[in-house]
Every structure is written in structure tokens, then in C-alpha cells.
Design an enzyme around this catalytic site. Sequence first.
Site, PDB file in Angstrom:
ATOM      1  N   ARG A   1      13.461  -1.561   2.688  1.00  0.00           N
ATOM      2  CA  ARG A   1      12.640  -2.337   1.697  1.00  0.00           C
ATOM      3  C   ARG A   1      13.351  -2.881   0.822  1.00  0.00           C
ATOM      4  O   ARG A   1      14.177  -2.416   0.146  1.00  0.00           O
ATOM      5  CB  ARG A   1      11.532  -1.115   0.877  1.00  0.00           C
ATOM      6  CG  ARG A   1      10.501  -0.452   1.584  1.00  0.00           C
ATOM      7  CD  ARG A   1       9.353  -1.401   1.713  1.00  0.00           C
ATOM      8  NE  ARG A   1       8.306  -0.799   2.629  1.00  0.00           N
ATOM      9  CZ  ARG A   1       7.148  -0.186   2.343  1.00  0.00           C
ATOM     10  NH1 ARG A   1       7.119   0.055   0.928  1.00  0.00           N
ATOM     11  NH2 ARG A   1       6.494   0.064   3.147  1.00  0.00           N
TER      12      ARG A   1
ATOM     13  N   CYS B   1       3.338   0.789   8.828  1.00  0.00           N
ATOM     14  CA  CYS B   1       1.987   1.134   8.736  1.00  0.00           C
ATOM     15  C   CYS B   1       1.200  -0.357   8.936  1.00  0.00           C
ATOM     16  O   CYS B   1       1.864  -1.472   8.467  1.00  0.00           O
ATOM     17  CB  CYS B   1       1.870   1.384   7.105  1.00  0.00           C
ATOM     18  SG  CYS B   1       0.087   1.464   6.452  1.00  0.00           S
TER      19      CYS B   1
ATOM     20  N   ARG C   1       8.370  -6.794  -3.076  1.00  0.00           N
ATOM     21  CA  ARG C   1       9.128  -6.119  -1.987  1.00  0.00           C
ATOM     22  C   ARG C   1       8.905  -6.603  -0.783  1.00  0.00           C
ATOM     23  O   ARG C   1       7.498  -7.194  -0.351  1.00  0.00           O
ATOM     24  CB  ARG C   1       9.149  -4.892  -2.396  1.00  0.00           C
ATOM     25  CG  ARG C   1       7.674  -4.007  -2.068  1.00  0.00           C
ATOM     26  CD  ARG C   1       7.215  -4.060  -0.674  1.00  0.00           C
ATOM     27  NE  ARG C   1       6.118  -3.140  -0.417  1.00  0.00           N
ATOM     28  CZ  ARG C   1       5.313  -3.167   0.450  1.00  0.00           C
ATOM     29  NH1 ARG C   1       5.336  -3.775   1.349  1.00  0.00           N
ATOM     30  NH2 ARG C   1       4.303  -2.137   0.474  1.00  0.00           N
TER      31      ARG C   1
ATOM     32  N   ARG D   1      -3.281  -0.581  -8.265  1.00  0.00           N
ATOM     33  CA  ARG D   1      -2.878   0.746  -8.214  1.00  0.00           C
ATOM     34  C   ARG D   1      -2.477   1.331  -9.637  1.00  0.00           C
ATOM     35  O   ARG D   1      -2.432   0.574 -10.660  1.00  0.00           O
ATOM     36  CB  ARG D   1      -1.472   0.544  -7.448  1.00  0.00           C
ATOM     37  CG  ARG D   1      -1.748   0.295  -5.968  1.00  0.00           C
ATOM     38  CD  ARG D   1      -0.343   0.354  -5.265  1.00  0.00           C
ATOM     39  NE  ARG D   1      -0.680  -0.087  -3.795  1.00  0.00           N
ATOM     40  CZ  ARG D   1       0.319  -0.057  -2.905  1.00  0.00           C
ATOM     41  NH1 ARG D   1       1.743   0.299  -3.239  1.00  0.00           N
ATOM     42  NH2 ARG D   1      -0.020  -0.083  -1.568  1.00  0.00           N
TER      43      ARG D   1
ATOM     44  N   ARG E   1       4.735  -7.055  -0.760  1.00  0.00           N
ATOM     45  CA  ARG E   1       3.764  -6.760  -1.816  1.00  0.00           C
ATOM     46  C   ARG E   1       4.375  -7.101  -3.059  1.00  0.00           C
ATOM     47  O   ARG E   1       5.402  -6.852  -3.408  1.00  0.00           O
ATOM     48  CB  ARG E   1       3.434  -5.197  -1.862  1.00  0.00           C
ATOM     49  CG  ARG E   1       2.401  -4.762  -2.897  1.00  0.00           C
ATOM     50  CD  ARG E   1       2.126  -3.287  -2.811  1.00  0.00           C
ATOM     51  NE  ARG E   1       3.048  -2.463  -3.735  1.00  0.00           N
ATOM     52  CZ  ARG E   1       2.674  -2.207  -4.751  1.00  0.00           C
ATOM     53  NH1 ARG E   1       1.562  -2.428  -5.505  1.00  0.00           N
ATOM     54  NH2 ARG E   1       3.551  -1.553  -5.702  1.00  0.00           N
TER      55      ARG E   1
HETATM   56  P1  ADP Z   1       5.608  -0.248  -2.480  1.00  0.00           P
HETATM   57  O1  ADP Z   1       5.602  -1.295  -3.448  1.00  0.00           O
HETATM   58  O2  ADP Z   1       6.880   0.189  -1.894  1.00  0.00           O
HETATM   59  O3  ADP Z   1       4.545  -0.412  -1.546  1.00  0.00           O
HETATM   60  P2  ADP Z   1       4.556   1.668  -4.358  1.00  0.00           P
HETATM   61  O4  ADP Z   1       3.113   1.510  -4.907  1.00  0.00           O
HETATM   62  O5  ADP Z   1       4.800   3.339  -4.363  1.00  0.00           O
HETATM   63  O6  ADP Z   1       5.031   1.165  -3.239  1.00  0.00           O
HETATM   64  O7  ADP Z   1       5.547   1.354  -5.706  1.00  0.00           O
HETATM   65  C1  ADP Z   1       7.031   1.839  -5.485  1.00  0.00           C
HETATM   66  C2  ADP Z   1       7.608   1.645  -6.672  1.00  0.00           C
HETATM   67  O8  ADP Z   1       7.724   0.429  -7.377  1.00  0.00           O
HETATM   68  C3  ADP Z   1       7.091   2.825  -7.969  1.00  0.00           C
HETATM   69  O9  ADP Z   1       7.911   3.468  -8.751  1.00  0.00           O
HETATM   70  C4  ADP Z   1       6.490   1.566  -8.860  1.00  0.00           C
HETATM   71  O10 ADP Z   1       6.248   2.249 -10.087  1.00  0.00           O
HETATM   72  C5  ADP Z   1       7.457   0.848  -8.643  1.00  0.00           C
HETATM   73  N1  ADP Z   1       6.665  -0.732  -8.868  1.00  0.00           N
HETATM   74  C6  ADP Z   1       5.668  -1.551  -8.218  1.00  0.00           C
HETATM   75  N2  ADP Z   1       5.538  -2.664  -8.773  1.00  0.00           N
HETATM   76  C7  ADP Z   1       6.230  -2.722 -10.055  1.00  0.00           C
HETATM   77  C8  ADP Z   1       6.163  -3.640 -11.295  1.00  0.00           C
HETATM   78  N3  ADP Z   1       5.468  -4.785 -10.933  1.00  0.00           N
HETATM   79  N4  ADP Z   1       7.066  -3.279 -12.259  1.00  0.00           N
HETATM   80  C9  ADP Z   1       7.782  -1.986 -12.017  1.00  0.00           C
HETATM   81  N5  ADP Z   1       7.617  -1.284 -11.047  1.00  0.00           N
HETATM   82  C10 ADP Z   1       6.977  -1.360 -10.106  1.00  0.00           C
HETATM   83  N1  ARG Z   2      -1.161   6.472   4.863  1.00  0.00           N
HETATM   84  C1  ARG Z   2      -1.549   6.213   3.698  1.00  0.00           C
HETATM   85  C2  ARG Z   2      -3.025   6.276   3.400  1.00  0.00           C
HETATM   86  O1  ARG Z   2      -3.786   5.881   4.546  1.00  0.00           O
HETATM   87  C3  ARG Z   2      -0.963   4.903   2.982  1.00  0.00           C
HETATM   88  C4  ARG Z   2      -1.351   3.656   3.590  1.00  0.00           C
HETATM   89  C5  ARG Z   2      -1.030   2.535   3.022  1.00  0.00           C
HETATM   90  N2  ARG Z   2       0.156   2.547   2.382  1.00  0.00           N
HETATM   91  C6  ARG Z   2       1.293   2.599   2.624  1.00  0.00           C
HETATM   92  N3  ARG Z   2       2.289   2.917   1.935  1.00  0.00           N
HETATM   93  N4  ARG Z   2       1.612   2.262   4.079  1.00  0.00           N
HETATM   94  O2  ARG Z   2      -3.770   6.405   2.470  1.00  0.00           O
END
Ligand code: ADP
Ligand code: ARG
Length: 345
Positions: free
Chosen positions: A215, A257, A112, A295, A266
Site C-alpha cells: 500500500r 478485495c 493511497r 468512514r 483511495r
Molecule cells: P485504507 O485507506 O488503507 O483503505 P483505512 O480506512 O483503514 O484504509 O485507513 C488506514 C489508515 O489511514 C487509518 O489509520 C486512517 O486513520 C488513516 N487515514 C485515512 N485517511 C486519512 C486522512 N485523510 N488523514 C489522515 N489519516 C488518514
Molecule cells: N471484507 C470487508 C467487508 O466486506 C472489507 C471490504 C472493503 N474493504 C477492504 N479493506 N477491502 O466489510
Amino acid sequence: MDYPKLPKKCKSLLCKYLTPKVFDTLKNKKTINGFTLELVINSGVQNIDSSIGVYAGDEESYTTFAALFDPIIKEYHGFDTQDKHTSNLNPDDLNTPNPDSEGKFIVSTRIRVGRNIDNMHLGAVISQGQRDLVESTALKALSALEGELAGNYYPLLGMTKELQDDLYKEHLLFKEGDRFLDAAGYNRNWPDGRGIYHNHDKTFLVWINEEDQLRIISIQQGGDIKEVFIRLVSALKVIETEVTFAYNNHLGYITSCPTNLGTAMRASVHITLPNLAKDMDAFKAITDKYYLQIRGINGEHSANEGSVYDISNQRRLGITEVQAVQNLHDGVVALIGAEKTLAPK
Ligand code: ADP
Ligand code: ARG
């Protein structure tokens, strides 16, 4: 505003770098949009278990409050104040054969990026009208997507609880009520202006007005990282001809952030590592070597489920998108190698 109460046990980068001296330098500053130090730090002050603890309200926050943001950016990304950020979204520069061609370890791959519209307040201080404008601008851009990327928009406003839960369980939708975002002002007027666009196969998604205004996400089962990257880049090419996003040569793409600046990318896999999970030191030695973060699989701040983990690039600024994805690939190859070595013979 007085210097906030930050308990000794607080481990966030906010607590580390908001010294009384930095506080005094910044306490009366304001960006042109009225963003203050109090707003920058409120999430980390309210949530002492934050890892970072700060958010920007606009691009200018990063310069006005540089005395706080710069050391945080330096520690998180290893990026200096005089460094420049460069972008490389060319899939031909990747060397990422599927690390798990037999499909034994990698459940799914997702990449993403965060994007925010140029000259628009970020989510912490965005008005309801601006948020709605972000939504309509994004939808207009998304309507230019064709073929595999064509899909529909599902606004949160009016969405059934059932659909919302299903999308969340499928790992497609953001969670509701995140307390870190809440304290920073991101959840105002919820759920107005928020929603998810997805293509018919649910391999291409766009979140609208969550932590970042957009996103943009490519996701699929298995470990074909390059295919996921190619889909993302082809969507970005279309969207970026329709909308101008906030970007500068120092910080790259501007995000809410500081952890997301730069590539705002990511790249992650959900991966089963039952043997490495029993030896977290060995696990962490590999993820540290390749600058990866561990994570849980239900999003940030969630716990792992069994021995399935979310592994992704930690750094996003000062490296190109290709490097971020290459790091993930190389780290995952090493993790799978170690997992196989540890398997009972
Ligand atoms: P972000 O990627 O937006 O920083 P999160 O870690 O909160 O944030 O993940 C957002 C969503 O994407 C969650 O529901 C997570 O389970 C899903 N997700 C992240 N990586 C994967 C992956 N490799 N496969 C399937 N789902 C994923
Ligand atoms: N503000 C939260 C923390 O400090 C998240 C930090 C990083 N993640 C994010 N989604 N921006 O733990």
C-alpha cells in the site's frame, strides 16, 4: 462444501449474489494456485456484518469465480464485464485548488494505492517464503527513492508495542488483527514479513504485506490535494521501474478485495463538519452525488470521532486516478459549501 448458512439479515454483496445457483456453478472450481470458492467467501460467511464479504487469492480468481465477482464489481464500481479500465496519473489534468485554504475544515489529506507483484499469490494464500520475498523485493525498490521520499523501513517483527501504537495513533500504520482479513487468511504468520517504510517527514509511507502486498501512501496535514497526488505519483514512477505489478486492461491493478481493483486508489480527507453532521441526509446526498464514502477516522469500520469524518472516493475501477481525486475534490468543495450555509449566523 455445502451452501453456507447466510442469515436473512445479512446485507453484504456476498449474501446478495451467492445464490444457490451461483454456488453450484462455482463450488468445485479451483484456480491454478488452488484457490477455491470456500476461500473466496469465508470472510463474509464468518463476518455476517461484512459489506462485501469476498477476497481473491490470485488474479485468476476474478475469472474463475466471475459468476460471483462480476455482479459484486458491477454494483460496487458501476463497471461492466465488457468495460475496459484506463489509468491517468498526470497531475496536470487535475483541477484541485485547496478547497480549504484557510485551514478551517480539512485536517489532513491522504492518497493511497494498493499494488501486488505480478504472478505472485495474493495475501490470502501467499506462503511465508513468498511473503518474505515480497518484503525484500519492495525494500530493494524503495531503496531507489531519493530526496523527500528517502526513508527507513520499520518491520513489525521486533517493533516495540510503543512504536506500533504511536504509528497507529498518528494514522500511519495499519491495525493488527482485522477480523475480516483474518477469516480470509491474511493474518497467517503475523507479524513476519509485515512492516512500514516511511520518509523522514512521515508524508510518504509504504505498508508491506497487509491486505495488499504494497500500500503506497502519500499523506500530509491540510487540504493541498494536488501536492499529495504529485508526491504519490513521483514515488510510483520510481517503484514501478523496479517492480512489475499485476495489472490487466479489464480490471486494472489487481488487488485482494474487489473494491480496490482498477486504480486501487483511495483519496481521502479527514474533515470537520459539525453542522452537516447534524443533518446526515443532507450530508449523504452530497457524498452520493460525488460517489464518496464516509468512514470513521481510525480506519475502516471505525466510528467517527466528534464531527470529524474520513471522506474518500468510493469507486476505483472504470475511472482514472485523476477522476477519483477530482471527485474527492469537487465533493469536498460541495461539503464545505453546505457546512458554511448551515453554520449558525
Ligand atoms: P485504507 O485507506 O488503507 O483503505 P483505512 O480506512 O483503514 O484504509 O485507513 C488506514 C489508515 O489511514 C487509518 O489509520 C486512517 O486513520 C488513516 N487515514 C485515512 N485517511 C486519512 C486522512 N485523510 N488523514 C489522515 N489519516 C488518514
Ligand atoms: N471484507 C470487508 C467487508 O466486506 C472489507 C471490504 C472493503 N474493504 C477492504 N479493506 N477491502 O466489510
